[in-house]
Motif scaffolding. Sequence first.
Motif, PDB file in Angstrom:
ATOM      1  N   TRP A   9      24.988   9.003 -26.851  1.00 33.95           N
ATOM      2  CA  TRP A   9      25.971  10.034 -27.215  1.00 33.95           C
ATOM      3  C   TRP A   9      26.413  10.813 -25.970  1.00 33.95           C
ATOM      4  O   TRP A   9      27.605  11.073 -25.769  1.00 33.95           O
TER       5      TRP A   9
ATOM      6  N   GLU B  22      30.154  11.223 -24.465  1.00 34.82           N
ATOM      7  CA  GLU B  22      30.782  12.543 -24.323  1.00 34.82           C
ATOM      8  C   GLU B  22      31.232  12.784 -22.885  1.00 34.82           C
ATOM      9  O   GLU B  22      32.264  13.399 -22.635  1.00 34.82           O
TER      10      GLU B  22
ATOM     11  N   GLU C 282      31.395  17.946 -34.662  1.00 32.18           N
ATOM     12  CA  GLU C 282      32.054  16.700 -34.241  1.00 32.18           C
ATOM     13  C   GLU C 282      33.360  16.503 -35.019  1.00 32.18           C
ATOM     14  O   GLU C 282      34.354  16.049 -34.457  1.00 32.18           O
TER      15      GLU C 282
ATOM     16  N   GLU D 166      34.843  10.970 -31.443  1.00 32.80           N
ATOM     17  CA  GLU D 166      34.274  12.137 -32.146  1.00 32.80           C
ATOM     18  C   GLU D 166      34.052  11.784 -33.621  1.00 32.80           C
ATOM     19  O   GLU D 166      33.092  12.238 -34.236  1.00 32.80           O
TER      20      GLU D 166
ATOM     21  N   HIS E  12      30.883   9.904 -33.911  1.00 32.37           N
ATOM     22  CA  HIS E  12      29.751  10.827 -33.760  1.00 32.37           C
ATOM     23  C   HIS E  12      29.518  11.594 -35.067  1.00 32.37           C
ATOM     24  O   HIS E  12      28.392  11.761 -35.506  1.00 32.37           O
TER      25      HIS E  12
END
Length: 305
Positions: free
Chosen positions: A102, A106, A158, A188, A191
């Motif tokens: 993750w 990001e 998110e 996003e 996520h």
Amino acid sequence: MKTLKQRAVLRDLEATVEENLSRHLAVAEDWMPHEYVPWSQGRDFARLGGEPWSAGQSALSPIARTAMELNLLTEDNLPSYHRELARSFGRENAWGAWLNRWTAEEGRHASAIRDYLLVTRAVDPERLERARMAAVQAGFDAGNKALLNACAYVSFQELATRITHRNTGRYSADPVAAKLLARVAMDENLHMVFYRNLVTAALEIAPGQTVRAIAEEVTGFAMPGSVVPGFGRMAAQIAHAGIYDLRTHHDDVVMPLLRHWRVFELEGLGSEGEQAREDLAAALGTLDARATRFTERRAAASSLI
Ligand SMILES: [Fe+2]
Ligand SMILES: [Fe+2]
């Protein structure tokens, strides 16, 4: 209500983390940030003998610039987010593997958006860098969230980030920015799905405790960008432009997740869980009323112009 300790929640959700990490890796696209940046528009700044930055060098509207700048500065605080999630998730097994994956994804968001903004001269690079330094030094403190609270918070956050990026891209009226931000928004979304699935599993394991966590995170929700210098002013402009406001937050972020989790249809919550659900309903009522007041005030203000 049966209250599970952190260690038990970590253990009980581990199989879900593992399963969702595999699913994520199978569907996540390894996109290349450099492909989304219009490098042909780039040129040197003053120190290398080029032209210094000035506001007229980009055709992007001031609000679109503000929104992209705030999105970027929010992404820039990734070291803090990693630290806060590592505190909740730990670094072991699938939890640790997910957190690192993750984080790597990001990191791509900030670098792609920064490249776009610098190459197109859409923001003052000095102000941007000073703001980044200030935001990262201020850090983001999630307040030692319990694991279930962390999972609920990141689900909302998110989804909020997905919508902010997507709406900013549309608002920018620049097809290059729109394409880049739509691409980031797709990440996003994945996520959000990951964290949403964890909460779904948690609702089966400890429904009352999870509803309590959801209620607390809806009630006290603040965007991670709130430590960015000038956040209040920037967020107000973004809300006024309709990119992200309280109505968006209520209708497009909070309610879809609550519906997905079927929070108001769950049974067997126990008395504390029922109480949490009542608190949640009250918080939603307040949020909805504030959203209505905001949109009415905005409509009234624009009719005066
Ligand atoms: Fe991001
Ligand atoms: Fe994300």
